[in-house]
Design a protein around this motif. Structure first.
Motif, PDB file in Angstrom:
ATOM      1  N   UNK A 179       0.833  -1.209   0.000  1.00 22.32           N
ATOM      2  CA  UNK A 179       0.000   0.000   0.000  1.00 22.32           C
ATOM      3  C   UNK A 179       0.870   1.263   0.000  1.00 22.32           C
ATOM      4  N   UNK A 180       1.921   1.266   0.802  1.00 20.44           N
ATOM      5  CA  UNK A 180       2.826   2.417   0.814  1.00 20.44           C
ATOM      6  C   UNK A 180       3.457   2.631  -0.556  1.00 20.44           C
ATOM      7  N   UNK A 181       3.835   1.525  -1.193  1.00 23.32           N
ATOM      8  CA  UNK A 181       4.442   1.626  -2.522  1.00 23.32           C
ATOM      9  C   UNK A 181       3.449   2.168  -3.540  1.00 23.32           C
ATOM     10  N   UNK A 182       2.230   1.639  -3.515  1.00 21.01           N
ATOM     11  CA  UNK A 182       1.207   2.077  -4.475  1.00 21.01           C
ATOM     12  C   UNK A 182       0.866   3.551  -4.294  1.00 21.01           C
ATOM     13  N   UNK A 183       0.918   4.013  -3.038  1.00 21.55           N
ATOM     14  CA  UNK A 183       0.561   5.402  -2.748  1.00 21.55           C
ATOM     15  C   UNK A 183       1.694   6.372  -3.025  1.00 21.55           C
ATOM     16  N   UNK A 184       2.920   5.860  -3.204  1.00 17.83           N
ATOM     17  CA  UNK A 184       4.068   6.746  -3.380  1.00 17.83           C
ATOM     18  C   UNK A 184       4.520   7.393  -2.093  1.00 17.83           C
ATOM     19  N   UNK A 185       4.180   6.775  -0.946  1.00 24.22           N
ATOM     20  CA  UNK A 185       4.578   7.314   0.352  1.00 24.22           C
ATOM     21  C   UNK A 185       6.054   7.044   0.615  1.00 24.22           C
ATOM     22  N   UNK A 186       6.599   7.725   1.611  1.00 26.65           N
ATOM     23  CA  UNK A 186       8.011   7.627   1.950  1.00 26.65           C
ATOM     24  C   UNK A 186       8.169   7.100   3.377  1.00 26.65           C
ATOM     25  N   UNK A 187       9.227   6.368   3.636  1.00 25.56           N
ATOM     26  CA  UNK A 187       9.550   5.890   4.977  1.00 25.56           C
ATOM     27  C   UNK A 187      10.860   6.534   5.423  1.00 25.56           C
ATOM     28  N   UNK A 188      10.854   7.074   6.642  1.00 20.66           N
ATOM     29  CA  UNK A 188      12.039   7.685   7.227  1.00 20.66           C
ATOM     30  C   UNK A 188      12.572   6.730   8.289  1.00 20.66           C
ATOM     31  N   UNK A 189      13.671   6.086   7.976  1.00 20.62           N
ATOM     32  CA  UNK A 189      14.231   4.988   8.754  1.00 20.62           C
ATOM     33  C   UNK A 189      15.263   5.518   9.752  1.00 20.62           C
ATOM     34  N   UNK A 190      15.097   5.169  11.028  1.00 21.31           N
ATOM     35  CA  UNK A 190      16.009   5.608  12.091  1.00 21.31           C
ATOM     36  C   UNK A 190      16.560   4.375  12.801  1.00 21.31           C
ATOM     37  N   UNK A 191      17.506   3.665  12.196  1.00 21.48           N
ATOM     38  CA  UNK A 191      17.901   2.354  12.713  1.00 21.48           C
ATOM     39  C   UNK A 191      18.481   2.368  14.114  1.00 21.48           C
ATOM     40  N   UNK A 192      19.332   3.339  14.441  1.00 17.56           N
ATOM     41  CA  UNK A 192      19.982   3.300  15.747  1.00 17.56           C
ATOM     42  C   UNK A 192      19.012   3.601  16.884  1.00 17.56           C
ATOM     43  N   UNK A 193      18.100   4.543  16.692  1.00 22.66           N
ATOM     44  CA  UNK A 193      17.099   4.822  17.724  1.00 22.66           C
ATOM     45  C   UNK A 193      16.180   3.615  17.911  1.00 22.66           C
ATOM     46  N   UNK A 194      15.802   2.972  16.817  1.00 15.85           N
ATOM     47  CA  UNK A 194      14.947   1.790  16.927  1.00 15.85           C
ATOM     48  C   UNK A 194      15.659   0.665  17.675  1.00 15.85           C
ATOM     49  N   UNK A 195      16.948   0.499  17.435  1.00 17.62           N
ATOM     50  CA  UNK A 195      17.719  -0.514  18.149  1.00 17.62           C
ATOM     51  C   UNK A 195      17.808  -0.182  19.640  1.00 17.62           C
ATOM     52  N   UNK A 196      18.089   1.073  19.948  1.00 15.90           N
ATOM     53  CA  UNK A 196      18.286   1.457  21.356  1.00 15.90           C
ATOM     54  C   UNK A 196      17.010   1.307  22.171  1.00 15.90           C
ATOM     55  N   UNK A 197      15.853   1.620  21.568  1.00 16.60           N
ATOM     56  CA  UNK A 197      14.584   1.527  22.275  1.00 16.60           C
ATOM     57  C   UNK A 197      13.894   0.182  22.050  1.00 16.60           C
ATOM     58  N   UNK A 198      14.578  -0.737  21.371  1.00 18.22           N
ATOM     59  CA  UNK A 198      14.017  -2.073  21.101  1.00 18.22           C
ATOM     60  C   UNK A 198      12.646  -1.972  20.442  1.00 18.22           C
ATOM     61  N   UNK A 199      12.530  -1.040  19.488  1.00 19.43           N
ATOM     62  CA  UNK A 199      11.249  -0.796  18.837  1.00 19.43           C
ATOM     63  C   UNK A 199      10.950  -1.798  17.732  1.00 19.43           C
ATOM     64  N   UNK A 200      11.989  -2.425  17.201  1.00 17.90           N
ATOM     65  CA  UNK A 200      11.791  -3.341  16.084  1.00 17.90           C
ATOM     66  C   UNK A 200      12.673  -2.953  14.919  1.00 17.90           C
ATOM     67  N   UNK A 201      12.467  -3.634  13.793  1.00 18.04           N
ATOM     68  CA  UNK A 201      13.315  -3.439  12.621  1.00 18.04           C
ATOM     69  C   UNK A 201      12.481  -3.006  11.424  1.00 18.04           C
ATOM     70  N   UNK A 202      12.844  -1.889  10.843  1.00 20.29           N
ATOM     71  CA  UNK A 202      12.193  -1.443   9.618  1.00 20.29           C
ATOM     72  C   UNK A 202      12.613  -2.389   8.489  1.00 20.29           C
ATOM     73  N   UNK A 203      11.651  -2.938   7.733  1.00 19.02           N
ATOM     74  CA  UNK A 203      11.979  -3.884   6.652  1.00 19.02           C
ATOM     75  C   UNK A 203      12.473  -3.166   5.399  1.00 19.02           C
ATOM     76  N   UNK A 204      13.667  -2.609   5.490  1.00 16.03           N
ATOM     77  CA  UNK A 204      14.195  -1.769   4.419  1.00 16.03           C
ATOM     78  C   UNK A 204      14.308  -2.531   3.109  1.00 16.03           C
TER      79      UNK A 204
END
Length: 443
Positions: free
Chosen positions: A266-291
């Motif tokens: 759906x994001x691809x079809x809509x032309x939306x953008x993802x802003x990936x913050x890998x180190x903050x996600x790692x530090x807060x154990x938020x999960x992994x963005x499927x880049x």
């Protein structure tokens, strides 16, 4: 000979577009803040005379790095509440500190400190989400830095505004005040679907369309956020935004660590953008963005640091390395996010997400001369088989020597030219003493 303001020569020019290109012994001609030409150094010297000529013998010259998501003033909260889960970190430490301390002076001092750190690390532009964007804009103007600044909207009252209506009013006034500025661009920045009620999100969509600006929002940051939305509404946050018309090319979805296959489509079809913050996600154990999956689907993925309260730095060179390594581990694919893609995520992809790729993000004639020089001649970077790989996997921000924004030198020989680093550090230390004492219950 044709006159230009400056000629900048480097051992390697890495223009980002075309992806993976490395031009050896090339240079860039700059006039009136814009790139006039990129060519072999000998050719430039034969064609142009320049008021200033720089020879960067063992450097890579790259587009200025773009921090696609941060909260710059939160630099003053660096390290205050480390090693805690996201909601504990937010509700018991960060939000109380913000309620007590955040005002124009806090934001201006914190933003100045952040810009000093970013510039020294090769960052020429940042996309910010925080209170008092007017104060951040004032600091950015003084520093000469390019900034995309959020018109923040959140349900909670703060020292900045009493509620969503007031936030929007202030944001729209800020947008009008910045009209026509070359280096400052306001965008709408609702904090998250769990902190902004749907009627206000709908209003934000209407304003975004009327003003032709992106919508910068935290989305699917944690599993808990998604579960809470399902429990309360029966819908995942992305679905809720989609039904409100917010899933579009304007959407800048920050974090996106909890995505199902259909949501990626759906994001691809809509032309939306993802802003990936890998180190903050790692530090807060938020999960992994499927880049890897996002990129394969055609979603534009850009890199950001998040704020230093959850990172704890604004190091975009480090973020490139982390993003590349993490994508390989998560995807089980050593070829995932190669060095050229990581650099693109931190430059042209970010510019595209922010709607400024016509002006910055790559080294091309006609674009603004936002440039970063990285010394690859240091002993810890030898030998060099591939300068682009060396930049991403071995270099650090300490190897940045020079930074230009619109042709103006903001870092020269590792020294800031527009920010008083000593004064910024003194003010930060003073804030730290007061905020730390209060967080410990001492004041």
């Amino acid at each position: 000979m044709e006159r230009v303001d400056s000629l900048i020569h480097a051992r390697w020019v890495i223009p980002v577009e075309p992806e993976g290109a490395v031009l050896e012994r090339h240079g860039v001609a700059v006039r009136d803040g814009r790139i006039v030409a990129i060519a072999p150094s000998a050719e430039l010297q034969a064609r142009y005379s320049a008021a200033e000529e720089r020879h960067l013998g063992e450097h890579a010259l790259i587009p200025g790095l773009i921090n696609a998501h941060t909260h710059s003033a939160m630099t003053l909260l660096r390290g205050m509440a480390d090693d805690l889960p996201l909601m504990t970190w937010l509700t018991e430490h960060i939000w109380p500190a913000e309620q007590r301390w955040v005002g124009e002076a806090f934001v201006r001092d914190g933003s100045t400190l952040a810009m000093a750190e970013m510039l020294l690390g090769g960052v020429t532009c940042f996309n910010d989400m925080y209170f008092f964007p007017e104060a951040t804009a004032a600091a950015a103007r003084e520093a000469g830095m390019r900034a995309v600044l959020g018109m923040i909207v959140i349900d909670f009252p703060s020292a900045y505004a009493s509620g969503p209506e007031a936030y929007l009013e202030k944001g729209l006034a800020f947008h009008e005040a910045c009209r026509g500025e070359a280096l400052i661009r306001p965008v709408l920045a609702p904090h998250a679907p769990y902190t902004v009620a749907e009627p206000w999100l709908e209003r934000i969509r209407e304003h975004a369309e009327a003003l032709d600006v992106p919508v910068h929002i935290h989305l699917h940051e944690t599993a808990g956020e998604v579960e809470q939305s399902v429990q309360q509404t029966g819908k995942r946050p992305l679905q809720r935004l989609d039904e409100l018309g917010l899933v579009s090319p304007r959407l800048l979805a920050v974090h996106a660590t909890q995505l199902e296959a259909a949501e990626i489509e759906r994001l691809a079809a809509a032309g939306a953008h993802v802003l990936h913050c890998p180190e903050a996600n790692l530090k807060l154990a938020s999960g992994f963005c499927p880049v890897g999956a996002l990129s394969a689907a055609g979603v534009n993925v850009a890199l950001g640091t998040d704020g230093v309260a959850s990172n704890n730095d604004l190091d975009m060179i480090g973020e490139m390395r982390t993003a590349a390594l993490l994508a390989k581990a998560v995807g089980g694919d050593a070829a995932a996010v190669p060095a050229a893609q990581a650099l693109r995520m931190a430059t042209l992809n970010a510019a595209r997400a922010l709607g400024i790729d016509g002006a910055v993000g790559s080294i091309e004639p006609g674009k603004a001369a936002d440039l970063t020089a990285v010394s690859l001649g240091e002993i810890d970077l030898q030998p060099i088989y591939n300068p682009l790989s060396q930049l991403v996997y071995a270099a650090t921000r300490r190897h940045v020597t020079d930074v230009w924004v619109a042709g103006a030198p903001l870092v020269r020989d590792r020294q800031l030219t527009t920010i008083d680093a000593a004064a910024a550090s003194r003010r930060a230390a003073q804030w730290g003493e007061r905020i730390g004492a209060a967080d410990r219950g001492e004041g």
